[in-house]
Design a protein around this motif. Structure first.
Motif, PDB file in Angstrom:
ATOM      1  N   SER A 210       0.814  -1.221   0.000  1.00  0.00           N
ATOM      2  CA  SER A 210       0.000   0.000   0.000  1.00  0.00           C
ATOM      3  C   SER A 210       0.847   1.271   0.000  1.00  0.00           C
ATOM      4  CB  SER A 210      -0.923   0.017   1.226  1.00  0.00           C
ATOM      5  OG  SER A 210      -0.163   0.069   2.427  1.00  0.00           O
TER       6      SER A 210
ATOM      7  N   ASN B 281       3.077   3.932  -1.644  1.00  0.00           N
ATOM      8  CA  ASN B 281       3.248   4.347  -3.037  1.00  0.00           C
ATOM      9  C   ASN B 281       3.670   5.809  -3.117  1.00  0.00           C
ATOM     10  OD1 ASN B 281       0.897   5.561  -2.243  1.00  0.00           O
ATOM     11  ND2 ASN B 281      -0.241   5.059  -4.086  1.00  0.00           N
TER      12      ASN B 281
ATOM     13  N   VAL C 231       2.499   8.601 -11.653  1.00  0.00           N
ATOM     14  CA  VAL C 231       2.552   8.213 -10.242  1.00  0.00           C
ATOM     15  C   VAL C 231       2.028   9.428  -9.481  1.00  0.00           C
ATOM     16  CG1 VAL C 231       4.055   7.575  -8.328  1.00  0.00           C
ATOM     17  CG2 VAL C 231       4.503   6.663 -10.616  1.00  0.00           C
ATOM     18  N   LYS C 232       0.824   9.331  -8.970  1.00  0.00           N
ATOM     19  CA  LYS C 232       0.093  10.513  -8.530  1.00  0.00           C
ATOM     20  C   LYS C 232       0.581  11.091  -7.200  1.00  0.00           C
ATOM     21  CE  LYS C 232      -4.054   9.098 -10.994  1.00  0.00           C
ATOM     22  NZ  LYS C 232      -3.693   9.978 -12.118  1.00  0.00           N
TER      23      LYS C 232
ATOM     24  N   SER D 290       4.564  -1.364  -5.238  1.00  0.00           N
ATOM     25  CA  SER D 290       3.168  -0.934  -5.358  1.00  0.00           C
ATOM     26  C   SER D 290       2.668  -1.305  -6.749  1.00  0.00           C
ATOM     27  CB  SER D 290       3.061   0.586  -5.157  1.00  0.00           C
ATOM     28  OG  SER D 290       1.850   1.089  -5.685  1.00  0.00           O
TER      29      SER D 290
ATOM     30  N   GLN E 255       0.119  -0.270  -8.329  1.00  0.00           N
ATOM     31  CA  GLN E 255      -0.305   0.923  -9.054  1.00  0.00           C
ATOM     32  C   GLN E 255       0.893   1.678  -9.631  1.00  0.00           C
ATOM     33  OE1 GLN E 255      -2.436   3.705  -6.602  1.00  0.00           O
ATOM     34  NE2 GLN E 255      -2.981   5.040  -8.311  1.00  0.00           N
ATOM     35  N   ASP E 256       1.902   1.908  -8.802  1.00  0.00           N
ATOM     36  CA  ASP E 256       3.100   2.609  -9.268  1.00  0.00           C
ATOM     37  C   ASP E 256       3.826   1.795 -10.330  1.00  0.00           C
ATOM     38  OD1 ASP E 256       2.469   4.524  -7.421  1.00  0.00           O
ATOM     39  OD2 ASP E 256       4.299   4.317  -6.231  1.00  0.00           O
TER      40      ASP E 256
ATOM     41  N   GLU F 275       2.719  -0.430 -12.444  1.00  0.00           N
ATOM     42  CA  GLU F 275       2.031  -0.409 -13.730  1.00  0.00           C
ATOM     43  C   GLU F 275       2.348   0.874 -14.496  1.00  0.00           C
ATOM     44  OE1 GLU F 275      -2.523  -0.676 -15.563  1.00  0.00           O
ATOM     45  OE2 GLU F 275      -2.193  -0.707 -13.397  1.00  0.00           O
ATOM     46  N   ALA F 276       2.376   1.989 -13.768  1.00  0.00           N
ATOM     47  CA  ALA F 276       2.664   3.269 -14.414  1.00  0.00           C
ATOM     48  C   ALA F 276       4.111   3.345 -14.889  1.00  0.00           C
ATOM     49  CB  ALA F 276       2.367   4.410 -13.451  1.00  0.00           C
TER      50      ALA F 276
END
Length: 373
Positions: A109, A111, A193-194, A224, A226-227, A229-230
């Motif tokens: 979790s 990121n 990566v937001k 992460s 999400q990270d 994948e980006a």
């Protein structure tokens, strides 16, 4: 803020930058935990090459030096040496972060990207308070080098006592490094990566021997989903590279604008449309017997440091000097030796240089500071 070149052997204006994709060769860096086994070295190189191409296409007058442009291992000390030999005016080291599952059950979790300049926490006790694992991991690359103990003055990345060498450092380029770090944060926030985890000062060897403004960016966490994948997608890498390019462009405009001033003149800083910076000046710990000049809200002085935190009145870092603080974004600039008379301010600067190598003369008022050549 107006910036003259920090090193005399560099060309006037920002004509050369050095992009440093981290790791490489037999040093993969962090490795993803999924079946694809994505490596940090590959992500860093892909983003670095994209930044290079963007600069080459949009700024043909700018020379880009790469510490590596293929899957090659480059020693940490050599990375800074490459930038110095090429007379680079900016050094950017690109990396990917990770969390050790053994130390954090919620590793997946965690990121976001983070930006780092050279420095350390206020005391040895909290040197690694925020980034212990990051510093150890990035610095441990030297263990892959031959004769690393001699090359790095006996430094052991796993021994906290080794980091005492950073207590002896005075980084003349810290202010510019922090300014560029702010540019990066502003341009990358909300991108591929937001999450922006902020700017920190850390004892990172790859930045240690640089002689120009230098920043290390951790583009995201490979742990992460999400990270990751980006960072490994073509579209994500493009967005990250474009954000870095925009930050370089902002930095260059300010840098080049400063060297066009005449002797004694000052330059108004350019404002980033996405990161408008406000500056506020205040006085900290003035002497009861201070000259009348010190009570005034404008004049000349010497910027002795710029860091990402506000120091308490009477902090030992000021070495007994009354200071004024100028807050610019998340950066606090500390000014000593102030006077309404430029000649007196120059004399004060000569004395301050003994304790604060790399300090420089500025003009200040309630709106902020402007560097004086």
């Amino acid at each position: 803020m107006s910036w003259a070149a920090a090193a005399q052997d560099r060309p006037i204006g920002l004509t050369t930058i050095c992009i440093d994709p981290g790791h490489g060769g037999h040093d993969p860096g962090c490795i993803s935990r999924d079946g694809k086994k994505t490596m940090e070295k590959d992500i860093a190189l892909a983003i670095g090459l994209k930044v290079r191409d963007l600069v080459n296409d949009s700024m043909p007058e700018m020379k880009v030096i790469m510490t590596r442009d293929d899957d090659t291992f480059v020693e940490l000390g050599e990375r800074a040496a490459i930038a110095k030999r090429g007379k680079a005016g900016l050094f950017l080291s690109i990396h990917v972060n990770s969390v050790d599952p053994k130390n954090n059950k919620n590793y997946a979790s965690v990121n976001g990207f983070s930006i780092h300049t050279l420095g350390q926490s206020r005391t040895g006790a909290d040197l690694f308070s925020a980034n212990m694992n990051l510093c150890k991991r990035e610095n441990s690359v030297i263990l892959l080098e031959k004769d690393y103990s001699t090359k790095y003055q006996g430094f052991n990345p796993n021994d906290p006592e080794s980091y005492i060498i950073f207590n002896l450092m005075q980084n003349a380029n810290l202010s510019q490094s922090l300014e560029f770090a702010e540019d990066l944060g502003a341009q990358l926030s909300g991108g591929a990566v937001k999450k922006n985890r902020g700017i920190s000062q850390d004892p990172l060897l790859v930045l240690w021997k640089t002689t120009m403004p230098a920043v290390l960016i951790e583009c995201g966490f490979i742990t992460s989903a999400q990270d990751l994948e980006a960072m490994r997608s073509e579209a994500g890498q493009d967005r990250i590279a474009k954000g870095i390019f925009r930050a370089i462009s902002t930095f260059k405009k300010r840098y080049d604008g400063s060297v066009g001033t005449t002797s004694g003149a000052v330059e108004t800083p350019q404002k980033d449309e996405k990161a408008e910076r406000s500056e506020k000046t205040e006085t900290v710990a003035p002497s009861a017997k201070a000259p009348a000049d010190e009570a005034l809200k404008s004049g000349y002085g010497t910027q002795i440091m710029a860091i990402g935190r506000k120091l308490a009145p009477g902090d030992a870092s000021f070495k007994g000097n009354p200071v004024r603080i100028v807050k610019s974004g998340n950066i606090y600039k500390y000014i000593a030796g102030f006077s309404t008379d430029l000649s007196r301010a120059r004399e004060a600067k000569k004395k301050l240089e003994k304790d604060f190598p790399g300090c420089f003369l500025v003009e200040y008022d309630e709106s902020g500071t402007k560097r004086v050549k």
